[in-house]
Write an enzyme that holds these catalytic residues in place. Sequence first.
Site, short mmCIF file in Angstrom:
data_model
loop_
_atom_site.label_atom_id
_atom_site.label_comp_id
_atom_site.label_asym_id
_atom_site.label_seq_id
_atom_site.Cartn_x
_atom_site.Cartn_y
_atom_site.Cartn_z
N HIS A 1 -8.78 -3.02 0.89
CA HIS A 1 -8.08 -1.74 0.77
C HIS A 1 -6.91 -1.93 -0.19
O HIS A 1 -5.84 -2.40 0.21
CB HIS A 1 -7.61 -1.30 2.15
CG HIS A 1 -6.93 0.02 2.18
ND1 HIS A 1 -7.53 1.19 1.76
CD2 HIS A 1 -5.67 0.38 2.59
CE1 HIS A 1 -6.70 2.20 1.92
NE2 HIS A 1 -5.56 1.74 2.41
N CYS B 1 -3.19 7.88 4.77
CA CYS B 1 -3.02 7.56 3.35
C CYS B 1 -4.25 7.91 2.54
O CYS B 1 -4.15 8.20 1.34
CB CYS B 1 -2.70 6.08 3.18
SG CYS B 1 -1.18 5.54 3.98
N GLU C 1 0.88 -1.18 0.00
CA GLU C 1 0.00 0.00 0.00
C GLU C 1 0.90 1.21 0.00
O GLU C 1 1.63 1.46 0.96
CB GLU C 1 -0.92 0.05 1.22
CG GLU C 1 -1.90 1.21 1.12
CD GLU C 1 -2.35 1.77 2.46
OE1 GLU C 1 -2.24 3.01 2.64
OE2 GLU C 1 -2.77 0.99 3.31
#
Length: 474
Positions: free
Chosen positions: A444, A281, A247
């Site tokens: 996610h 984020c 990520e």
Amino acid sequence: MQFERNFYNGQFVEPASDALIAVYNPADETLAGHVSAASADEAIAAVDAAAVAQKTWGKLTSIERAEHLRALADALDSHAVAIGTALARESGKSVSDASNEARYAAQITRYHAEWARRIEGEIIPSDTPDENLFLQREPIGVVACLIPFNYPVYTLLRKIAPALIAGNTVVVRPSNNTPLSAFEIARAVINAGIPAGVINILTMDHATAASVCTHKAVGLITLTGSVNAGRTVLDYCKANIAKPSLELGGKTPAIIEADADLEKAASAIVASKTTHCGQLCTAVERVYVHEAVHDAFLALLKTKISAVKFGDRANDESLMGPLANASSRKNIHAMVERAVAAGAVLETGGVLPDGPGYFYPPTLLSHCRQDMEIIQEEIFGPVLPVLKYRDIDEALAMANDHQFGLSSVLYTENYRTAMKVANAIEAGELYVNRTPADPYQGFHAGWKRSGLGGDDGKHGMLEFTQTRLVVMKY
């Protein structure tokens, strides 16, 4: 002052050298503690311990592993205040928020324990008579977990809980900005009775991290971090053709349609941008506003963001806290200055405050352009740039004209607009009439340079598995 030793093979280990990493409180710049910096030999010993433990851990039934995870979740709840106190001291969060992060980490741990009876394989028809094809899900082995500074307690469990339920063991490198809370988690690991070697937590420099990530036993590297950090991890993966789960950067666009609930949208966006000083984020990083409501919405944003005060949350938890370190503040302020020099209008904020602590005021910029650095690069701080658009097609074109694609936001009361954006936005997530919150039963995952693989939910758990096809003739 807190001092922590590295934790591996089920115990806190006396350091092999006197190398230390200093940890500072970003709210007042005082020394919060020291942690031992693992040597390459210690780090390799930790991976070796994880590899040995995985042979036994992986052979447990998944329901046995789930019982261990539930015990860990209970221990996290019991240790929540101790974990939160350490996290508050190293991050500038309030003790209340930091303790709740530990409790939320316990929740995601319990969630992943529930996969014990749900990790499924497949039976696939064969082209050959009297033959079956069985596709099985198996653990990968040892997982290297690289944890960020912004939500280090939650993210640590977000990584290790699915890894463990799938039968892997882990070696965790917490951020050197926020390692104290990780060792409080290690105490919860001990109290939960997790077998030795299953969870290992060590602080280290980049060279030592490389020795962990390129160890022959490491089959997956999971990171939450920057794009540059992701590129480094991909280099590490080359050594063993290890699987990456990344990520990376985010630049969440928020599209505000003319029919939106402006009050609701403004309040939510300001909260998104000022929670933990904008160090999320998925925090809103650019706002596209329909020209019919641009001026009214900009005025609302200015009123609401100007009302947010900053300061030490140890004294008043209603305040917005600090950035992680001095370099973050310096870089963010420089971005604001360059934006103003390029033609943006500073509506509020944008100054370096006096006094201790790495604080930066909530900042609002108008008259921004799509080609500006402030629109194209991740800010990761409490700075909100605003742009105007004519119609939804232009808004989508600008939102998608970007290197990142992690999360996105749309405010509208028109279901046709919502469906159009849902089918056209180039991002792993779209939140309609709310700001991002990463539900842990979802997935996610970022598009473009925002990552490979992802966290959360069934698909996040399956990241930590590999397949075996069994072809059985009878």
